[in-house]
Design an enzyme around this catalytic site. Sequence first.
Site, short mmCIF file in Angstrom:
data_model
loop_
_atom_site.label_atom_id
_atom_site.label_comp_id
_atom_site.label_asym_id
_atom_site.label_seq_id
_atom_site.Cartn_x
_atom_site.Cartn_y
_atom_site.Cartn_z
N THR A 37 37.46 -23.48 2.69
CA THR A 37 38.10 -24.58 3.32
C THR A 37 37.75 -24.80 4.75
O THR A 37 37.79 -25.83 5.28
CB THR A 37 39.56 -24.40 2.96
N ASP A 38 37.11 -23.79 5.40
CA ASP A 38 37.19 -23.97 6.84
C ASP A 38 35.97 -24.88 7.25
O ASP A 38 36.63 -25.85 8.28
CB ASP A 38 36.46 -22.69 7.48
N SER A 69 26.33 2.90 21.25
CA SER A 69 27.21 3.13 20.11
C SER A 69 27.25 4.51 19.57
O SER A 69 26.27 5.23 19.42
CB SER A 69 26.44 2.36 18.94
N SER A 122 34.25 -8.38 8.10
CA SER A 122 34.25 -8.97 9.55
C SER A 122 34.14 -7.83 10.62
O SER A 122 34.92 -7.96 11.67
CB SER A 122 35.37 -9.79 9.97
N SER A 123 33.19 -6.78 10.59
CA SER A 123 33.05 -5.90 11.64
C SER A 123 32.53 -6.62 12.70
O SER A 123 32.77 -6.29 14.08
CB SER A 123 32.10 -4.70 11.23
N SER A 124 31.40 -7.48 12.50
CA SER A 124 31.14 -8.40 13.44
C SER A 124 31.97 -8.99 14.49
O SER A 124 31.93 -8.81 15.72
CB SER A 124 29.87 -9.40 13.16
N ASP A 168 37.08 -15.69 11.41
CA ASP A 168 37.04 -14.25 11.60
C ASP A 168 37.62 -13.94 13.15
O ASP A 168 38.25 -12.81 13.12
CB ASP A 168 35.52 -13.60 11.45
P1 ADP Z 1 30.64 -8.03 8.39
O1 ADP Z 1 30.87 -8.83 9.72
O2 ADP Z 1 30.87 -8.73 7.18
O3 ADP Z 1 30.94 -6.51 8.39
P2 ADP Z 1 28.05 -8.59 9.36
O4 ADP Z 1 26.47 -8.40 9.17
O5 ADP Z 1 28.34 -9.78 10.15
O6 ADP Z 1 28.67 -8.10 8.24
O7 ADP Z 1 27.96 -7.64 10.79
C1 ADP Z 1 27.68 -6.23 10.59
C2 ADP Z 1 27.10 -5.83 12.05
O8 ADP Z 1 27.99 -5.68 13.00
C3 ADP Z 1 26.42 -4.33 11.80
O9 ADP Z 1 25.25 -4.57 11.15
C4 ADP Z 1 26.35 -4.23 13.28
O10 ADP Z 1 25.24 -4.62 13.76
C5 ADP Z 1 27.79 -4.58 13.91
N1 ADP Z 1 28.68 -3.54 13.92
C6 ADP Z 1 29.55 -3.36 12.92
N2 ADP Z 1 30.38 -2.11 13.13
C7 ADP Z 1 29.87 -1.67 14.31
C8 ADP Z 1 29.95 -0.34 14.99
N3 ADP Z 1 31.00 0.39 14.69
N4 ADP Z 1 29.40 -0.22 16.06
C9 ADP Z 1 28.28 -1.09 16.39
N5 ADP Z 1 27.98 -2.25 15.73
C10 ADP Z 1 28.50 -2.40 14.48
MG MG Z 2 30.27 -10.58 10.14
#
Ligand code: ADP
Ligand code: MG
Length: 377
Positions: A37-38, A69, A122-124, A168
């Site tokens: 939807t976004d 890191s 959304s770790s990114s 996100d």
């Molecule tokens: P998502 O956002 O769904 O997790 P993405 O591919 O958008 O997947 O983002 C993942 C990326 O974010 C990883 O490949 C890395 O580059 C970065 N990232 C995630 N967690 C960490 C962390 N703990 N430390 C450093 N970079 C991280």
């Molecule tokens: Mg991401």
Amino acid sequence: MRKIEEKAARAFTERFGEAPEMVASAPGRVNLIGEYTDFNGGFVLPCAIDRRIAAAVGLAPDGEGVLFSADFDEERSPGADPDGTWADYPRGVAWAMSRKGAEVPAFRAAFAGNVPLGSGLSSSAAIEAATALALDALLGLGTSKKDLALLCQKAENDFVGVPSGIMDQYASLLSSAGSALLIDCRSLDDEPVLLDLEGANLTLLVCDTRVERGLADTGYRDRRETCEDAARALGVQELRDASEKDLDRLTGDELKRARHVVRENARVLEAVRALRKGDFAAFGRLMYDSHLSLRDDFEVSTPELDAFVEAAREAGAPGARLTGAGFGGCAVALVAGAEAEALADFVRRKFQKEDFEEPAFYRFRPAAGAEVSGRLS
Ligand code: ADP
Ligand code: MG
């Protein structure tokens, strides 16, 4: 300080021989309802999860910036061009801050996190938001969290090169504990919606199907174009402006994609009304409806995601749906706390029988958005 923040602070101290000046952390997120939807100017309802990435930062006394890191045990330079590594996210944030006119001096940063990475949680956005908030506090800029979210989105779109929406970064920066976050992707207004799962003895169970999102790029682009075509055919700016009645004027794929978007937007607003009444049964039904619509009309599900949602239904969970872009990735169920483990076991066995990849499971509670945990010196 949270454990993950302590870990980042310790990594900073060990690496650079002095304590960081500032530590901040930010969560990942799971989208509860409101998929695709976004980019149609509609509504989404994510909530922040209790997995975070922490950033410990300080000015670089010798003018030599460093990013470290703890999870990758790796040092990178903050000023460098994008190189496809984790460092692009913090680099992008510093770049976006400078572009907005902030003076960003050389800084050092250490990161530690526990958001499952690359799973669609959304770790990114978490690493962007943690970096943005920590730097903003370090430099005393006083930027609003909303502006920081926009800045992080800019970093992700224009520096990292991922054309993502605002969900996100909003979820990571603007969420509050025990709540979901309703976002109007057109006006960019947001509103917390109480999500008292504990009071209802419910939990969120996320299943990462571990399926590579191989078709994701083309599949995503196709659907985006079809939505734009449908809006044009209807003479509306975006499908946000289309109604159920307008659907009579569409056929084929345009009809199917638009039907999903129009109904999904309505479901999000309905879901918010259900949560406001504490009606988790109604909320859960909307999640199941959302899944069927994503499976049949938007056609972004997979056998694994369908198997998880079916298993949740069989187990009597109030709701379940795929979450994120589909084509693999994750699904989320709303399930009684006491039954989450049994559901996970049931799905594991089911996946084994079907010869699917072994899934990963996470239990989440709705957590606080990005926070500075304090100036340390
Ligand atoms: P998502 O956002 O769904 O997790 P993405 O591919 O958008 O997947 O983002 C993942 C990326 O974010 C990883 O490949 C890395 O580059 C970065 N990232 C995630 N967690 C960490 C962390 N703990 N430390 C450093 N970079 C991280
Ligand atoms: Mg991401």
